[in-house]
Design an enzyme around this catalytic site. Structure first.
Site, short mmCIF file in Angstrom:
data_model
loop_
_atom_site.label_atom_id
_atom_site.label_comp_id
_atom_site.label_asym_id
_atom_site.label_seq_id
_atom_site.Cartn_x
_atom_site.Cartn_y
_atom_site.Cartn_z
N CYS A 1 11.94 9.80 9.85
CA CYS A 1 11.57 9.22 11.15
C CYS A 1 12.69 9.37 12.17
O CYS A 1 12.44 9.54 13.35
CB CYS A 1 11.20 7.77 10.96
SG CYS A 1 12.34 6.88 9.90
N GLU B 1 6.65 14.04 18.13
CA GLU B 1 7.23 14.06 16.79
C GLU B 1 6.52 15.12 15.96
O GLU B 1 5.32 15.05 15.73
CB GLU B 1 7.07 12.68 16.14
CG GLU B 1 7.71 12.62 14.77
CD GLU B 1 7.71 11.22 14.18
OE1 GLU B 1 6.65 10.57 14.18
OE2 GLU B 1 8.78 10.78 13.71
N GLU C 1 8.17 0.07 11.78
CA GLU C 1 9.22 1.08 11.76
C GLU C 1 8.49 2.41 11.95
O GLU C 1 7.83 2.89 11.04
CB GLU C 1 9.95 1.00 10.41
CG GLU C 1 11.34 1.55 10.48
CD GLU C 1 11.37 3.02 10.17
OE1 GLU C 1 11.21 3.82 11.11
OE2 GLU C 1 11.55 3.36 9.00
N LYS D 1 0.83 -1.20 0.00
CA LYS D 1 0.00 0.00 0.00
C LYS D 1 0.86 1.25 0.00
O LYS D 1 1.51 1.56 1.00
CB LYS D 1 -0.91 0.07 1.21
CG LYS D 1 -1.91 1.22 1.04
CD LYS D 1 -2.79 1.39 2.25
CE LYS D 1 -2.53 2.67 2.97
NZ LYS D 1 -2.40 3.84 2.10
P1 NAI Z 1 0.19 7.31 9.12
O1 NAI Z 1 0.86 6.38 10.05
O2 NAI Z 1 -1.28 7.55 9.30
O3 NAI Z 1 0.41 6.82 7.61
C1 NAI Z 1 1.38 5.90 7.17
C2 NAI Z 1 0.73 4.82 6.31
O4 NAI Z 1 -0.21 4.10 7.09
C3 NAI Z 1 -0.07 5.37 5.11
O5 NAI Z 1 0.09 4.51 4.01
C4 NAI Z 1 -1.48 5.33 5.62
O6 NAI Z 1 -2.44 5.25 4.60
C5 NAI Z 1 -1.47 4.06 6.45
N1 NAI Z 1 -2.53 3.99 7.45
C6 NAI Z 1 -3.15 5.01 8.10
N2 NAI Z 1 -4.07 4.53 8.95
C7 NAI Z 1 -4.05 3.18 8.85
C8 NAI Z 1 -4.77 2.12 9.48
N3 NAI Z 1 -5.72 2.36 10.38
N4 NAI Z 1 -4.46 0.85 9.16
C9 NAI Z 1 -3.49 0.59 8.26
N5 NAI Z 1 -2.79 1.54 7.62
C10 NAI Z 1 -3.07 2.83 7.91
O7 NAI Z 1 0.94 8.67 9.18
P2 NAI Z 1 0.41 10.08 8.62
O8 NAI Z 1 -0.99 10.36 9.07
O9 NAI Z 1 0.65 10.10 7.17
O10 NAI Z 1 1.40 11.07 9.36
C11 NAI Z 1 1.15 11.47 10.71
C12 NAI Z 1 2.43 11.54 11.51
O11 NAI Z 1 3.01 10.25 11.59
C13 NAI Z 1 3.53 12.40 10.92
O12 NAI Z 1 3.36 13.72 11.24
C14 NAI Z 1 4.74 11.79 11.57
O13 NAI Z 1 4.88 12.30 12.87
C15 NAI Z 1 4.42 10.32 11.64
N6 NAI Z 1 4.98 9.56 10.50
C16 NAI Z 1 6.14 8.86 10.67
C17 NAI Z 1 6.70 8.21 9.60
C18 NAI Z 1 7.96 7.44 9.71
O14 NAI Z 1 8.71 7.37 8.75
N7 NAI Z 1 8.22 6.79 10.81
C19 NAI Z 1 6.12 8.27 8.27
C20 NAI Z 1 4.87 8.97 8.21
C21 NAI Z 1 4.35 9.58 9.30
#
Ligand code: NAI
Ligand code: MG
Length: 502
Positions: free
Chosen positions: A304, A405, A270, A195
Site C-alpha cells: 500500500c 494506484e 488502512e 475475513k
Molecule cells: P479490495 O479492497 O476489494 O479487497 C480487500 C478486502 O476487502 C478483501 O478481503 C475483499 O474480499 C474485501 N472486500 C471487497 N469488497 C468488499 C465489500 N463490499 N465489503 C467488505 N469487504 C469487501 O481490493 P482488491 O479488489 O483485492 O484490489 C483492488 C485494488 O485495491 C488493488 O489493485 C490495489 O490498488 C488496492 N489494494 C490496496 C491494498 C492495501 O494494502 N492498501 C490491499 C489490496 C488492494
C-alpha cells in the site's frame, strides 16, 4: 529484460502438510465448520496457476453465527481473562508461530506469490509484532485527570475493549495482516470475526489452528473466508459488530463506511496510496538507487505504501533513472518458492489484467518505458501472473499512471527543480500514506518531512516498520493507525469516571 528464473524449485518435502487435499473449513466458535451454503472456492498459486485448496465460502449466514459466537465469548469467558492471561496467550501464540514459521512462509509464498526470501525475511517483524502486543496487554491503562474542581471531584478514565471487531484483510501479506488484526484484539480483550482475502485465505486458516493450540477460548477469534461483496459486506453492515478494521482499496473503504452507518460502528481504514519518493541530487546515490527501486518493486509493487511516484531532481534525472533501470534488470523474476527469486507474480489474475492495463495506458499517455512494460510469458512464467519491474520516464503529474494506484512493479519517474515545487507536487494526490526523501541535507529532510501530507515519511530509507511505531494514512489513504499504542486505542473505548468527594 529482467533476469528470469525458469527452473521449478518445489521439492515434495517442502509442501506444507496443511495442503492435504481436504476442503479448508472456517473457524466459528472454536470449531472447524463447512459454510452453511455448502459452497467452496479455490485458492490458486499465482506462480503456477495451480489450485492449492478448496476453501469454505462464508456468507451472511455464517457471519451471523460467527458474530453471535464472538459476542458470547466477549461477554463470557474471555471477559474473565486478566491482562496477564491475555499476555500469556499472545506469548504462547508467538512461540507457536515461531515453531511453524517456515511452514507459514511456504504457505504464504504459494498462496499469494511473495518470494520466499521475502516471507522468510519477515520473521523478526511478525514475531516482534506478536510479542509487542503481548507486552502491551499488561500496559493498557486510563489516566487520573486533574479537573478544575479538584477538592470536589475526582475524575479518571478507564480503557475498555470496544467489543466484537470485524476485520477484513487483503491478499498482499496474509500472515502479517492476520497478526496485525488478531494481535490488538487479543491484547485489548476484544473478540474478532476475521475475513481473509479470497485470493489468499490459507495462512489465516492455518493461523487459526495455532490460536486454538495457544489456548484462545472458543469464539474469541472466528475466521470466515469468502467474497468481499457477501462475507465482507455482512461484517461491515452487521448490527452487532462494534468496529470494523479494514485494510484494502479506498473504493471498498467507502463501501464499508456506508455499510457501517446502520449502528454507527467504529471504523478504521488502512487504504492504498500513490506515495511520492523524492530524490535530491545531493543524496547518497549508492543507497538511493536500490532504495527507490525496492520502494516499488518489493512484493511486485503490491504494497500500500509503495513509493510509486519517483520525483528526481532534474540535474540527476537521466542518470538516476538509468541506474534504477539497470538495477531493475538485475532483479530475478520467477517462481516465488525459488530462493533466488526477488520478484514474484502478481497475486490474482485480475491484478495481472489491471497492471498490464496500466502498462498500455502509460504508453498511450506518452510515458516512455525505460525497462519492463510487458507481461512475461517465457517458459515456466507463462502459466503464472508475471510482470517485470517497469520504469516509466517522461511522466507528467496529471497522467493516470501518476495519479492512480497500480499495485504492480511500476515506477512513474518525474523530474523536479526545487524543494517548494516538489513539496507541492508530492501532495497533489488524493492519497497520503507513505513518502520518501533521499538527501544528505538535514534541513531539506526536515522541511519536507513537515511539508508532506502523509502518515509516514522515510528519510534515506523506505518502508521501515516497527510494531511500536504508528502506521496509517492521511486523506484518502484512510484513518486510524496500525501498530503502536495508537492502534490499540482503536480497539478501546475510553470511559470517564467521576466521584464527588466534597
Ligand atoms: P479490495 O479492497 O476489494 O479487497 C480487500 C478486502 O476487502 C478483501 O478481503 C475483499 O474480499 C474485501 N472486500 C471487497 N469488497 C468488499 C465489500 N463490499 N465489503 C467488505 N469487504 C469487501 O481490493 P482488491 O479488489 O483485492 O484490489 C483492488 C485494488 O485495491 C488493488 O489493485 C490495489 O490498488 C488496492 N489494494 C490496496 C491494498 C492495501 O494494502 N492498501 C490491499 C489490496 C488492494
Ligand atoms: Mg476485490
Amino acid at each position: 529484460m529482467a533476469t528470469v528464473v525458469t527452473h521449478t524449485p518445489m521439492q515434495a518435502g517442502l509442501r506444507p502438510a496443511f495442503l492435504d487435499g481436504q476442503v479448508k473449513r472456517m473457524l466459528i466458535n472454536g470449531q472447524w465448520v463447512a459454510a452453511a451454503s455448502g459452497k467452496t472456492f479455490d485458492s490458486i498459486n499465482p506462480s503456477t496457476g495451480e489450485t492449492l485448496a478448496a476453501v469454505a465460502e462464508g456468507d451472511a449466514e455464517d457471519i451471523n453465527c460467527a458474530v453471535a459466537a464472538a459476542r458470547r465469548a466477549f461477554e463470557g469467558p474471555w471477559s474473565t481473562f486478566k491482562p496477564y492471561d491475555r499476555q500469556q496467550v499472545l506469548l504462547k501464540l508467538a512461540d507457536l508461530v515461531e515453531q511453524h514459521f517456515d511452514e507459514f512462509c511456504t504457505l504464504d509464498t504459494m498462496d499469494m506469490g511473495a518470494p520466499i526470501s521475502r516471507t522468510t525475511g519477515g520473521k523478526r517483524r511478525v514475531l516482534g509484532m506478536l510479542r509487542y502486543y503481548a507486552s502491551m496487554a499488561v500496559q493498557l491503562h486510563g489516566e487520573t485527570i486533574e479537573n478544575s474542581l479538584p477538592g470536589e471531584y475526582v475524575s479518571y478514565t478507564l480503557k475498555e475493549p470496544v467489543g466484537v471487531v470485524g476485520a477484513i484483510i487483503p491478499w498482499n501479506g496474509p500472515l502479517s495482516a492476520t497478526v496485525w488484526k488478531v494481535g490488538p484484539a487479543l491484547a485489548t480483550g476484544c473478540t474478532l470475526v476475521l475475513k481473509p482475502a479470497e485470493e489468499a485465505p490459507l495462512t489465516p486458516l492455518r493461523f487459526g489452528e495455532l490460536l486454538l493450540e495457544a489456548g484462545v477460548p472458543e469464539g474469541v477469534v472466528n475466521i470466515v473466508p469468502g467474497y468481499g461483496e457477501t462475507a465482507g459486506a455482512a461484517r461491515a453492515a452487521h448490527p452487532d459488530v462494534d468496529k470494523v478494521a479494514f485494510t484494502g482499496s479506498h473504493l471498498t473503504g467507502q463501501l464499508i463506511i456506508r455499510a457501517s452507518a446502520g449502528n454507527l460502528k467504529r471504523v478504521s481504514l488502512e487504504l492504498g496510496g500513490k506515495s511520492p519518493d523524492v530524490v535530491f541530487a545531493d543524496a547518497d546515490l549508492a543507497a538511493a538507487v536500490p532504495g527507490a527501486a525496492m520502494a516499488v518493486f518489493s512484493n511486485s509493487g503490491q504494497i500500500c505504501s509503495a513509493g510509486t511516484r519517483l520525483f528526481v531532481e532534474r540535474r540527476i534525472y537521466d542518470e538516476f533513472i538509468g541506474q534504477v533501470s539497470e538495477f531493475a534488470q538485475t532483479l530475478q523474476v520467477g517462481n516465488s518458492l525459488d530462493p533466488n527469486t526477488q520478484i514474484g507474480p502478481l497475486v490474482p489474475q485480475q491484478q495481472l489484467e489491471r497492471v498490464t492495463g496500466y502498462l498500455s495506458l502509460g504508453k498511450q499517455e506518452g510515458a516512455r518505458p525505460v525497462v519492463g512494460g510487458e507481461r512475461l510469458t517465457e517458459g515456466a512464467l507463462a502459466s503464472g501472473y508475471f510482470v517485470p519491474p517497469t520504469v516509466f520516464a517522461d511522466v507528467q503529474d496529471n497522467m493516470r499512471i501518476a495519479q492512480e494506484e497500480i499495485f504492480g512493479p511500476v515506477i512513474a519517474a518525474i523530474p523536479f527543480t526545487d524543494i517548494e515545487e516538489v513539496a507541492r507536487r508530492a501532495n497533489a494526490t488524493p492519497f497520503g500514506l507513505g513518502s520518501g526523501v533521499w538527501t544528505r541535507d538535514v534541513s531539506k529532510a526536515h522541511r519536507l518531512a513537515r511539508a508532506i501530507r502523509a502518515g509516514s515519511v522515510w528519510i534515506n530509507c523506505y518502508q521501515a516498520m516497527d510494531p511500536a511505531v504508528p502506521f496509517g494514512g492521511y486523506k484518502m489513504s484512510g484513518y486510524g493507525r496500525e501498530s503502536g499504542i495508537q492502534q490499540l486505542d482503536e480497539y478501546l473505548n475510553v470511559k470517564a469516571v467521576w466521584i464527588r468527594t466534597a
